[in-house]
Design an enzyme around this catalytic site. Structure first.
Site, PDB file in Angstrom:
ATOM      1  N   GLU A   1      34.275  43.315  48.657  1.00 21.10           N
ATOM      2  CA  GLU A   1      35.561  42.661  48.938  1.00 21.10           C
ATOM      3  C   GLU A   1      36.574  43.574  49.615  1.00 21.10           C
ATOM      4  OE1 GLU A   1      33.924  39.953  45.680  1.00 21.10           O
ATOM      5  OE2 GLU A   1      33.740  42.041  46.313  1.00 21.10           O
TER       6      GLU A   1
ATOM      7  N   GLU B   1      29.622  38.703  40.676  1.00 24.22           N
ATOM      8  CA  GLU B   1      30.532  38.376  39.575  1.00 24.22           C
ATOM      9  C   GLU B   1      29.986  37.229  38.728  1.00 24.22           C
ATOM     10  OE1 GLU B   1      34.945  39.471  41.046  1.00 24.22           O
ATOM     11  OE2 GLU B   1      33.891  38.066  42.365  1.00 24.22           O
TER      12      GLU B   1
END
EC number: 4.2.1.149
Length: 261
Positions: free
Chosen positions: A131, A111
Site C-alpha cells: 500500500e 489482510e
C-alpha cells in the site's frame, strides 16, 4: 449471491470462493456481499467452520480493486458489515475461519488472510502489503495484525517497502499453519476444518472469546478477567452438557456427540 462469490455447505463446514476477474480484487460491492456471507455464517447455528479461498491458481486476492479506486471509490469508502472483505472487522465471530491461500495474497488480500484463525497456503503463495507504494495505508488490519506476528524489523520492511514473503518464509515465521502443493490445498484445509468440527463448539467459542479479550493483558490480569464473569461463553462451557459429554465419551472410548449446549 453474485457471480463474484460462490459458497457451498458441506454439513457444518462452509466453503467460500472469491472468484472475481481480475486477480480476485475486492471493490465495495463485493466487500458488502462478503460481509453478508460471514455474518450469516456467524449466526447460523448449523455451521461450525468456514473456509475462504480464491478462484484460480494465481491469486488468493490482490486486495482492494484499484480499477474501482481509479473510478472514484475512496480508500475510506463504506465496505460494509465486517469491514473490508467482510471479515477484517468482525470482532464477535466465535467460529473458526480458515484462509486457504491459493496464490498471491497482496494488500487487502493479505489482510483478509490475517483476519482468519488459520492459514493453509499453497507452495506458490506469497504475501505482501504494497500500500505505501500506492500512497495508501494497509488499515484493514495489516498495520495492526502484522506487528503481533513478526519482529519489528521485518514488519517495517514489509509495510514500508512492500517486500514479498513467500510461503516457506511465512511458515518459518509462524504466519501460516501449513504449506502444501496447489493440488492438495483444499484437501488440507478441509482436513483442518474437520479437526475443528471434532472439537466442542462451545469450547471453541470460549477459546476465541478468551484470546480476543485477554491477548494484550498480563497473565495475572487475564486470570482475573476470566474469573470475573464478564465473558459470555466461558461460564457457559463450565456448566454445559458438552462438558459432561467429553469426559464421559473419553471414559467410554467413543467419539463425543456435541450438542453445543
Amino acid at each position: 449471491m453474485s457471480e463474484s462469490l460462490h459458497f457451498t455447505r458441506h454439513g457444518p463446514i462452509l466453503e467460500i470462493t472469491l472468484d472475481r476477474p481480475k486477480a480476485n480484487a475486492i471493490d465495495a460491492k463485493t466487500s458488502f456481499e462478503m460481509g453478508e456471507v460471514f455474518l450469516n455464517f456467524r449466526d447460523d447455528p448449523e455451521l461450525r467452520v468456514a473456509i475462504i479461498t480464491g478462484g484460480g491458481e494465481k491469486f488468493f486476492s490482490a486486495g482492494w480493486d484499484l480499477k474501482a479506486a481509479a473510478e472514484g471509490e475512496a480508500p475510506d469508502a463504506d465496505f460494509g458489515p465486517g469491514g473490508f472483505a467482510g471479515l477484517t472487522e468482525i470482532f464477535d465471530l466465535d467460529k473458526p475461519v480458515i484462509a486457504a491461500v491459493n496464490g498471491y495474497a497482496f494488500g487487502g488480500g493479505f489482510e483478509l488472510a490475517l483476519a482468519a484463525d488459520f492459514i493453509v497456503c499453497a507452495d506458490n503463495a506469497s504475501f505482501a502489503l504494497p500500500e505505501a507504494k500506492l500512497g495508501i495505508v494497509p488499515d484493514s488490519g495489516g498495520v495492526l495484525r502484522l506487528p503481533k506476528l513478526l519482529p519489528p524489523a521485518i514488519v517495517n520492511e514489509m509495510l514500508m517497502t512492500g517486500r514479498r514473503m513467500d510461503a516457506e518464509e511465512a511458515l518459518r515465521w509462524g504466519i501460516v499453519n501449513r504449506v502444501v502443493s496447489q493440488q492438495a490445498l483444499m484437501d488440507s484445509a478441509r482436513e483442518l476444518a474437520q479437526q475443528l468440527v471434532n472439537s466442542a463448539p462451545l469450547a471453541i467459542a470460549a477459546l476465541k472469546e478468551i484470546y480476543r479479550a485477554t491477548s494484550e493483558m498480563p497473565v495475572e490480569e487475564g486470570y482475573r478477567y476470566i474469573r470475573s464473569g464478564a465473558l459470555k461463553h466461558y461460564p457457559s462451557v463450565l456448566h454445559s452438557e458438552d462438558a459432561i459429554e467429553g469426559p464421559q465419551a473419553f471414559a467410554e472410548k467413543r467419539d463425543p456427540v456435541w450438542k453445543g449446549r
